[in-house]
Enzyme design. Sequence first.
Site, short mmCIF file in Angstrom:
data_model
loop_
_atom_site.label_atom_id
_atom_site.label_comp_id
_atom_site.label_asym_id
_atom_site.label_seq_id
_atom_site.Cartn_x
_atom_site.Cartn_y
_atom_site.Cartn_z
N SER A 68 0.84 -1.21 0.00
CA SER A 68 0.00 0.00 0.00
C SER A 68 0.86 1.25 0.00
CB SER A 68 -0.90 0.03 1.23
OG SER A 68 -1.61 -1.18 1.31
C1 LIG Z 1 -2.78 -4.63 0.25
S1 LIG Z 1 -2.11 -6.22 0.42
C2 LIG Z 1 -1.36 -6.17 2.02
C3 LIG Z 1 -0.15 -5.31 2.17
C4 LIG Z 1 0.75 -5.74 3.29
N1 LIG Z 1 0.19 -5.51 4.60
C5 LIG Z 1 2.12 -5.15 3.17
O1 LIG Z 1 2.66 -4.59 4.13
O2 LIG Z 1 2.71 -5.28 2.08
C6 LIG Z 1 -3.53 -7.24 0.79
C7 LIG Z 1 -3.16 -8.69 1.05
O3 LIG Z 1 -4.29 -9.33 1.64
C8 LIG Z 1 -4.24 -10.67 1.23
N2 LIG Z 1 -5.53 -11.31 1.50
C9 LIG Z 1 -6.68 -11.27 0.77
N3 LIG Z 1 -7.62 -12.03 1.35
C10 LIG Z 1 -7.08 -12.54 2.49
C11 LIG Z 1 -7.54 -13.42 3.50
N4 LIG Z 1 -8.77 -13.94 3.47
N5 LIG Z 1 -6.71 -13.74 4.51
C12 LIG Z 1 -5.44 -13.25 4.55
N6 LIG Z 1 -4.94 -12.44 3.60
C13 LIG Z 1 -5.74 -12.09 2.59
C14 LIG Z 1 -3.87 -10.57 -0.24
O4 LIG Z 1 -3.40 -11.79 -0.76
C15 LIG Z 1 -2.82 -9.47 -0.19
O5 LIG Z 1 -1.52 -10.00 -0.10
#
Ligand SMILES: C[S@@+](CC[C@H](N)C(=O)[O-])C[C@H]1O[C@@H](n2cnc3c(N)ncnc32)[C@H](O)[C@@H]1O
Length: 359
Positions: A68
Amino acid sequence: MDVPRAAFLPDVMWPHDMATGRSVAVSRALDPEGWWRWAGADAPIVMQWDDGAHEGVEPGGSFSSSSSMPSLVFSMLRDLDVRPGQRVLEVGTGTGWNAALLAHRVGAANVVTVEVDGAVAARGRAALERFGAPVEVVHGDGALGRPERAPFDRVIVTCGVRDVPGAWVRQTRPGGVVLVPWGTYYGADEATARLVVDEDGRTASGAFTRSVAFMRMRSQRSVWPRHDAYVFGAEAMDAAEVSYTDVPEDGLRRAGFVVGLRVRHVARNADRERGGRRAVWFYGLTDRSWAVVVFRDGRERAKVYQSGARRLWDEVEDAFRWWERHGRPGPERFGLTVGADGRAPAAWWDGDRDAAWPV
Ligand SMILES: C[S@@+](CC[C@H](N)C(=O)[O-])C[C@H]1O[C@@H](n2cnc3c(N)ncnc32)[C@H](O)[C@@H]1O
């Protein structure tokens, strides 16, 4: 900086240029200067497309994991108000950068992060280890939380949800905080809800802190209504009820989050512009009601078609007028209450939790 973002970014990545709205591949090997420039920019950076099904350097269809924008990461950490020694659950490991920032604050042993995508989880785990922040990275569905490590003082969710899983409330101690990007199916408009768990642990409630745009949690992606399941045959438009509106197109867009809070079970989709004509469609999610408002260049009023048991445009217009009458409030004037039992959330306005309505 103690925890540089660059330490968590992949060699090939797709920064999202906010000015052009496009994502373009940058390779650390082929364009080191460009890579470092983007690594330091206040922009989101995509690192995975189409749940990993997409290969190659061209952008894929839709992004499924990203880092992000740093200003948003820092704002959310400020909202989280996490203190040294507190126990934190992060949902959505992605690059691992946010988990490393949390570890820097509270200690790596106090952080656990859950990532649904196996390849992303493995990459994030390796990056965290390499950096010297041995946070526990769990490959699994973040909606389940991490009961083995509960209770948490803070839960920070880095993907958007429609329904707040009860597990997050149950696994947070009374007085603890669940910070979660939340939005309805009305559109992509989302805001972070800062939910404080109450003394008996049965509900969590709090105001929205800011507008955000996150990718949705995998299990809660919008199932887009199929247009032809609502509007069938050439005669559908002829049979619809016709009216006109002076609701402005940009106002309708700006009111998106609030209209979504006030009109239940409706999805909105704007067509691409064609010859100065822009149609915005509304679909009922519990029946086959539909409406469309057609904006045209140079016309002050837009034409409206409505069909079905609900008058969806009338509902949307009422909500829009409410938003105008109340001084066009942003998400910060509203709050959300959710239950530990996962029941449907309720929204409230100006701190009046007793007058909450289901959303
Ligand atoms: C915007 S990214 C996160 C950025 C991260 N916090 C960073 O510091 O880079 C959103 C993440 O949420 C994950 N995601 C989506 N659905 C999810 C779920 N049900 N449980 C865990 N992670 C999930 C996606 O695969 C993705 O990697």
